[in-house]
Design a protein around this motif. Structure first.
Motif, PDB file in Angstrom:
ATOM      1  N   GLY A 170    -157.676  83.907 -27.666  1.00  0.00           N
ATOM      2  CA  GLY A 170    -157.525  83.694 -26.229  1.00  0.00           C
ATOM      3  C   GLY A 170    -156.100  83.425 -25.817  1.00  0.00           C
ATOM      4  O   GLY A 170    -155.817  83.176 -24.638  1.00  0.00           O
ATOM      5  N   ILE A 171    -155.171  83.493 -26.769  1.00  0.00           N
ATOM      6  CA  ILE A 171    -153.752  83.267 -26.491  1.00  0.00           C
ATOM      7  C   ILE A 171    -153.098  84.572 -26.050  1.00  0.00           C
ATOM      8  O   ILE A 171    -153.367  85.641 -26.617  1.00  0.00           O
ATOM      9  N   GLY A 172    -152.221  84.505 -25.046  1.00  0.00           N
ATOM     10  CA  GLY A 172    -151.541  85.680 -24.526  1.00  0.00           C
ATOM     11  C   GLY A 172    -150.240  85.973 -25.253  1.00  0.00           C
ATOM     12  O   GLY A 172    -149.980  85.455 -26.347  1.00  0.00           O
ATOM     13  N   ASP A 173    -149.410  86.783 -24.626  1.00  0.00           N
ATOM     14  CA  ASP A 173    -148.168  87.258 -25.250  1.00  0.00           C
ATOM     15  C   ASP A 173    -146.924  86.615 -24.666  1.00  0.00           C
ATOM     16  O   ASP A 173    -145.817  87.146 -24.811  1.00  0.00           O
ATOM     17  N   GLU A 174    -147.076  85.447 -23.987  1.00  0.00           N
ATOM     18  CA  GLU A 174    -145.900  84.786 -23.408  1.00  0.00           C
ATOM     19  C   GLU A 174    -145.816  83.320 -23.811  1.00  0.00           C
ATOM     20  O   GLU A 174    -145.177  82.528 -23.125  1.00  0.00           O
ATOM     21  N   THR A 175    -146.424  82.963 -24.906  1.00  0.00           N
ATOM     22  CA  THR A 175    -146.339  81.580 -25.363  1.00  0.00           C
ATOM     23  C   THR A 175    -144.983  81.331 -26.030  1.00  0.00           C
ATOM     24  O   THR A 175    -144.243  82.271 -26.340  1.00  0.00           O
ATOM     25  N   TYR A 176    -144.672  80.065 -26.274  1.00  0.00           N
ATOM     26  CA  TYR A 176    -143.337  79.694 -26.738  1.00  0.00           C
ATOM     27  C   TYR A 176    -143.387  79.115 -28.156  1.00  0.00           C
ATOM     28  O   TYR A 176    -144.181  78.217 -28.442  1.00  0.00           O
ATOM     29  N   VAL A 177    -142.516  79.654 -29.003  1.00  0.00           N
ATOM     30  CA  VAL A 177    -142.437  79.222 -30.402  1.00  0.00           C
ATOM     31  C   VAL A 177    -140.967  78.938 -30.726  1.00  0.00           C
ATOM     32  O   VAL A 177    -140.094  79.743 -30.407  1.00  0.00           O
ATOM     33  N   PRO A 178    -140.656  77.812 -31.364  1.00  0.00           N
ATOM     34  CA  PRO A 178    -139.260  77.532 -31.742  1.00  0.00           C
ATOM     35  C   PRO A 178    -138.726  78.601 -32.697  1.00  0.00           C
ATOM     36  O   PRO A 178    -139.447  79.072 -33.587  1.00  0.00           O
ATOM     37  N   LYS A 179    -137.483  78.970 -32.527  1.00  0.00           N
ATOM     38  CA  LYS A 179    -136.887  80.003 -33.370  1.00  0.00           C
ATOM     39  C   LYS A 179    -136.822  79.582 -34.830  1.00  0.00           C
ATOM     40  O   LYS A 179    -136.926  80.419 -35.734  1.00  0.00           O
ATOM     41  N   SER A 180    -136.669  78.306 -35.065  1.00  0.00           N
ATOM     42  CA  SER A 180    -136.448  77.848 -36.434  1.00  0.00           C
ATOM     43  C   SER A 180    -137.665  78.071 -37.329  1.00  0.00           C
ATOM     44  O   SER A 180    -137.524  78.172 -38.553  1.00  0.00           O
ATOM     45  N   VAL A 181    -138.881  78.166 -36.756  1.00  0.00           N
ATOM     46  CA  VAL A 181    -140.051  78.298 -37.609  1.00  0.00           C
ATOM     47  C   VAL A 181    -140.109  79.660 -38.298  1.00  0.00           C
ATOM     48  O   VAL A 181    -140.749  79.816 -39.339  1.00  0.00           O
ATOM     49  N   MET A 182    -139.426  80.655 -37.720  1.00  0.00           N
ATOM     50  CA  MET A 182    -139.425  81.988 -38.312  1.00  0.00           C
ATOM     51  C   MET A 182    -138.162  82.257 -39.118  1.00  0.00           C
ATOM     52  O   MET A 182    -137.989  83.346 -39.666  1.00  0.00           O
ATOM     53  N   ALA A 183    -137.281  81.275 -39.196  1.00  0.00           N
ATOM     54  CA  ALA A 183    -136.062  81.443 -39.986  1.00  0.00           C
ATOM     55  C   ALA A 183    -136.365  81.197 -41.461  1.00  0.00           C
ATOM     56  O   ALA A 183    -137.274  80.441 -41.801  1.00  0.00           O
ATOM     57  N   PRO A 184    -135.640  81.853 -42.361  1.00  0.00           N
ATOM     58  CA  PRO A 184    -135.845  81.603 -43.793  1.00  0.00           C
ATOM     59  C   PRO A 184    -135.556  80.134 -44.116  1.00  0.00           C
ATOM     60  O   PRO A 184    -134.751  79.471 -43.466  1.00  0.00           O
ATOM     61  N   GLY A 185    -136.221  79.645 -45.123  1.00  0.00           N
ATOM     62  CA  GLY A 185    -135.999  78.261 -45.534  1.00  0.00           C
ATOM     63  C   GLY A 185    -136.976  77.312 -44.869  1.00  0.00           C
ATOM     64  O   GLY A 185    -137.824  77.677 -44.055  1.00  0.00           O
ATOM     65  N   ASN A 186    -136.828  76.043 -45.185  1.00  0.00           N
ATOM     66  CA  ASN A 186    -137.731  75.009 -44.700  1.00  0.00           C
ATOM     67  C   ASN A 186    -137.361  74.583 -43.287  1.00  0.00           C
ATOM     68  O   ASN A 186    -136.222  74.175 -43.028  1.00  0.00           O
ATOM     69  N   CYS A 187    -138.317  74.703 -42.368  1.00  0.00           N
ATOM     70  CA  CYS A 187    -138.056  74.290 -40.988  1.00  0.00           C
ATOM     71  C   CYS A 187    -138.660  72.920 -40.686  1.00  0.00           C
ATOM     72  O   CYS A 187    -138.328  72.312 -39.669  1.00  0.00           O
ATOM     73  N   ALA A 188    -139.552  72.449 -41.538  1.00  0.00           N
ATOM     74  CA  ALA A 188    -140.247  71.184 -41.287  1.00  0.00           C
ATOM     75  C   ALA A 188    -139.395  70.007 -41.744  1.00  0.00           C
ATOM     76  O   ALA A 188    -139.782  69.215 -42.611  1.00  0.00           O
ATOM     77  N   THR A 189    -138.226  69.875 -41.139  1.00  0.00           N
ATOM     78  CA  THR A 189    -137.305  68.801 -41.483  1.00  0.00           C
ATOM     79  C   THR A 189    -137.179  67.831 -40.312  1.00  0.00           C
ATOM     80  O   THR A 189    -137.520  68.159 -39.170  1.00  0.00           O
ATOM     81  N   MET A 190    -136.667  66.655 -40.591  1.00  0.00           N
ATOM     82  CA  MET A 190    -136.462  65.677 -39.525  1.00  0.00           C
ATOM     83  C   MET A 190    -135.473  66.196 -38.490  1.00  0.00           C
ATOM     84  O   MET A 190    -135.637  65.959 -37.291  1.00  0.00           O
ATOM     85  N   LYS A 191    -134.454  66.904 -38.948  1.00  0.00           N
ATOM     86  CA  LYS A 191    -133.458  67.435 -38.026  1.00  0.00           C
ATOM     87  C   LYS A 191    -134.088  68.416 -37.044  1.00  0.00           C
ATOM     88  O   LYS A 191    -133.861  68.320 -35.822  1.00  0.00           O
ATOM     89  N   GLU A 192    -134.872  69.364 -37.551  1.00  0.00           N
ATOM     90  CA  GLU A 192    -135.505  70.348 -36.677  1.00  0.00           C
ATOM     91  C   GLU A 192    -136.504  69.672 -35.746  1.00  0.00           C
ATOM     92  O   GLU A 192    -136.620  70.037 -34.567  1.00  0.00           O
ATOM     93  N   GLY A 193    -137.236  68.693 -36.268  1.00  0.00           N
ATOM     94  CA  GLY A 193    -138.194  67.980 -35.431  1.00  0.00           C
ATOM     95  C   GLY A 193    -137.519  67.242 -34.295  1.00  0.00           C
ATOM     96  O   GLY A 193    -137.983  67.269 -33.148  1.00  0.00           O
ATOM     97  N   ARG A 194    -136.399  66.581 -34.593  1.00  0.00           N
ATOM     98  CA  ARG A 194    -135.682  65.855 -33.548  1.00  0.00           C
ATOM     99  C   ARG A 194    -135.092  66.806 -32.511  1.00  0.00           C
ATOM    100  O   ARG A 194    -135.072  66.496 -31.309  1.00  0.00           O
TER     101      ARG A 194
END
Length: 529
Positions: A170-194
Motif C-alpha cells: 500500500g506504499i506509493g512511489d514518493e516516500t522518503y528514505v535517508p540516502k545513507s541506508v543505501m550507501a555501502p558500509g554500515n549505516c546503523a551508527t550513532m552518527k547517522e542516527g543523530r
C-alpha cells in the motif's frame, strides 16, 4: 524501530527447518505466511473492559450526576404540594437560625468548590507540525530495490522478498528514505542516527514554533518519544540544547514503546499539564530509519525496511484557558491498554541479533492475534466514554442475551457503530491489508479510512507520528469542522493499543504549512491505483 513493533502486520514467519544442501546448507530456512484476516476481535467481549470504561466515566462525572438526582428527589417531594403549602412550609412554619443558614451556605460553597476543583484542567492542542523531507530523498519502490541491490547489502532472494512485500504494502512511489541506508558500509551508527534525528526533529519543531509564534523559552514541558534510537545525551536534551530552553523545563525521553508511543507521550504531557498550571507542553514523536536499518538475511527482520519511512511530528499543548480561542482541538479522552502481562503479547516483537549478529526486530507468528486482542480490549473500554446511549443500549442487550441464553441465540454480537461517535478516524497506517481488516471489523467506510490509506501511500509508515500525518491530511482537505470528534488509534510492542479522542474547537481551514500541499490534488484517487 517503533513502527516495526506494529501489532497488526499480517505477516508471520514459519521455520521450515534446516537447509539440506546448497550454499546455505545447515542454515535454518523460513517462509512467510500472510494472514488475510485479522481475528474478529468483537466476537467475544470481556466484561472487565466494559466495566473499566464505565469506571472512567463515573469518576469524571460524579458531581454532574449527583445534581440531577437531587433535582429529581426535590421535584418528587414538592410535586404533591400546592402553592400555599409550599409557602407555608418555607416561610411560616420554618424556623431559621444563624447556625442553620451558615451551615447550609457552607455546604453549598463546599459542594460547588469540590466540583470545580475536581474537574481536570482542559488540555488544548494549539497546533502541530509534521516534517516533510526534501524531494531528493524521495524513493519509488523500484528505485528502492535498485538502490538496495547496488548497496551490496542484500542477496537476490532477499531483494525478491522485499520486492514482493512492497508490491502489496500500500506504499506509493514518493516516500522518503535517508540516502545513507543505501550507501555501502554500515549505516546503523550513532552518527547517522543523530544526523537523521537532527533533520527530522528540528525540521518539525522549527515549523511548529513558526506556526504558533511562541518562543522555545515559553515551553515548560517537553516529551520526546523514539523507540529504538536512544543516545546519550538524550534526544530531549539535544532539543533543549539546540533551542536553549529554560533550565527548569520538565523534560522526558521515552524509548522502547513502539508505534503507540505518540499517544503515551501525549498522556504523559497531559498529566504534567494537570499538575503545572499556566504552561505549554511540546510533544515530539519520531523514529530513526537509518539507525534501525537491517542488512541481514532474516526475512522477519526485513519487513520493517519495506514499511517504515522518515517522519516526525511536533505538538504544542496548553492548559491555559485563554488559549482556547487560539487552539484547534481540545483533548477529550485517552484510553491505554497494555497486554504485557501475557507472555505471548510481551514476546511477539523482540529486538535482537540474527545468526550473523546483525540487530533487527523479530516478529512472532502470534502478532496478528495479539494485536486483535489488544484492540478489542481498548475499544471495549473506550465505548462507554464516546458511544451514544442508543448504541450502548443495543450493545448491552445483545451481550446480555448471549450471556443468559448462549451464543446460539445470537449468531453474531452487535458491533457498536463507532461512526456515530466520531466524524474522523486517524488509524495508524500499517499496511494495506491491515487497514482493510480494521475497516471490515469496525464496519467503517472508505471515507473513514481515507486519511490512513493516503498517509500510507504518500509517506509510508512513519511509526508513532503517522496519526499526525493523517490529521494533517484531514486539515489539508478542510474536512474538520467545529465540534467534530477525531479518533486516533495506535499500536505498539509490549503489547499496547492506545486511543486519543479530540474535539475540534473551530472549523480548520487549509494551513499555509502542511506536508500534503504539493500532492493533495492526487488523493484519494492515488490510493485506488
Amino acid at each position: 524501530m517503533a513502527g516495526a513493533e506494529h501489532p497488526l502486520l499480517s505477516t508471520e514467519i514459519v521455520n521450515r527447518g534446516i537447509e539440506p544442501s546448497g550454499p546455505d546448507a545447515g542454515s535454518p530456512t523460513f517462509s512467510v505466511r500472510v494472514r488475510r484476516r485479522l481475528p474478529d476481535f468483537l466476537q467475544s467481549v470481556n466484561l472487565r473492559h466494559v466495566k473499566l470504561g464505565y469506571h472512567y466515566l463515573i469518576n469524571h462525572a460524579v458531581y454532574v450526576t449527583t445534581i440531577p438526582v437531587l433535582v429529581l428527589v426535590f421535584s418528587a417531594e414538592i410535586s404533591s404540594l400546592n402553592r400555599e403549602e409550599i409557602w407555608r412550609r418555607l416561610w411560616v412554619e420554618a424556623r431559621y437560625d444563624l447556625a442553620t443558614v451558615l451551615a447550609f451556605v457552607g455546604m453549598l460553597v463546599f459542594s460547588i468548590s469540590g466540583y470545580f476543583m475536581s474537574r481536570p484542567r482542559p488540555i488544548y492542542l494549539v497546533d502541530f507540525a509534521c516534517y516533510k523531507p526534501s524531494d531528493d530523498l524521495k524513493m519509488s519502490k523500484q528505485e528502492f530495490i535498485e538502490q538496495a541491490r547496488k548497496s551490496g547489502k542484500f542477496d537476490e532472494p532477499s531483494l525478491e522478498f522485499q520486492q514482493r512485500i512492497l508490491k502489496f504494502s500500500g506504499i506509493g512511489d514518493e516516500t522518503y528514505v535517508p540516502k545513507s541506508v543505501m550507501a555501502p558500509g554500515n549505516c546503523a551508527t550513532m552518527k547517522e542516527g543523530r544526523e537523521e534525528a537532527t533533520a527530522v526533529i528540528f525540521g518539525a519543531m522549527d515549523e511548529l514554533f513558526e506556526k504558533t509564534r511562541i518562543r522555545p523559552k515559553d515551553v515548560g514541558i517537553l516529551v520526546v518519544n523514539c523507540s529504538l534510537f536512544n543516545p546519550t545525551p538524550s534526544l530531549s536534551a539535544m532539543i533543549v540544547n539546540h533551542y536553549k530552553m529554560r533550565s527548569n523545563i520538565i523534560s522526558f525521553n521515552l524509548g522502547g514503546m513502539g508505534c503507540s508511543a505518540g499517544i503515551i507521550a501525549l498522556d504523559l504531557a497531559q498529566d504534567m499539564l494537570q499538575s503545572n498550571p499556566n504552561n505549554y507542553a511540546v510533544v515530539v514523536s519520531t523514529e530513526m530509519v537509518t539507525f534501525n536499518w537491517y542488512t541481514g538475511r532474516n526475512r522477519s527482520m526485513m519487513i520493517p525496511n519495506c514499511y517504515f519511512r522518515m517522519g516526525c511530528s511536533a505538538l504544542l499543548l496548553s492548559n491555559r484557558r485563554r488559549d482556547r480561542r487560539l487552539a484547534k482541538y481540545k483533548l477529550e479522552h485517552i484510553v491505554r491498554t497494555h497486554k504485557g502481562a501475557d507472555d505471548r503479547s510481551f514476546r511477539c516483537v523482540i529486538q535482537e541479533e540474527d545468526e550473523d549478529q546483525k540487530k533487527g526486530l523479530t516478529i512472532s507468528r502470534d502478532l496478528v492475534e495479539v494485536g486483535g486482542q489488544a484492540l478489542k480490549a481498548n475499544i471495549t473500554t473506550l465505548g462507554p466514554l464516546v458511544l451514544p446511549f442508543s448504541e450502548q443500549l443495543i450493545f448491552f442487550a445483545t451481550l446480555a442475551t448471549r450471556f443468559l441464553f448462549g451464543a446460539g441465540e445470537v449468531s453474531k454480537p452487535y458491533i457498536p457503530d463507532y461512526k456515530l461517535a466520531f466524524e474522523h478516524f486517524c488509524i495508524q497506517a500499517a499496511s494495506k491489508s491491515v487497514l482493510a481488516e480494521l475497516q471490515r471489523n469496525l464496519e467503517l467506510t472508505d471515507d473513514n479510512l481515507e486519511a490512513a490509506r493516503a498517509t500510507l501511500h504518500r509517506f509510508g509508515n512513519t511509526s508513532s507520528s503517522s496519526i499526525w500525518y493523517e490529521m494533517a491530511y484531514l486539515e489539508a482537505k478542510e474536512k474538520v469542522r467545529r465540534g467534530d470528534r477525531v479518533w486516533q488509534l495506535a499500536f505498539g510492542s509490549g503489547f499496547k493499543c492506545n486511543s486519543a479522542v479530540w474535539r475540534s474547537l473551530r472549523r480548520v481551514k487549509k494551513p499555509a504549512r502542511n506536508p500534503w500541499l504539493d500532492s493533495l490534488e492526487r488523493y484519494p484517487a492515488a490510493i485506488m491505483e
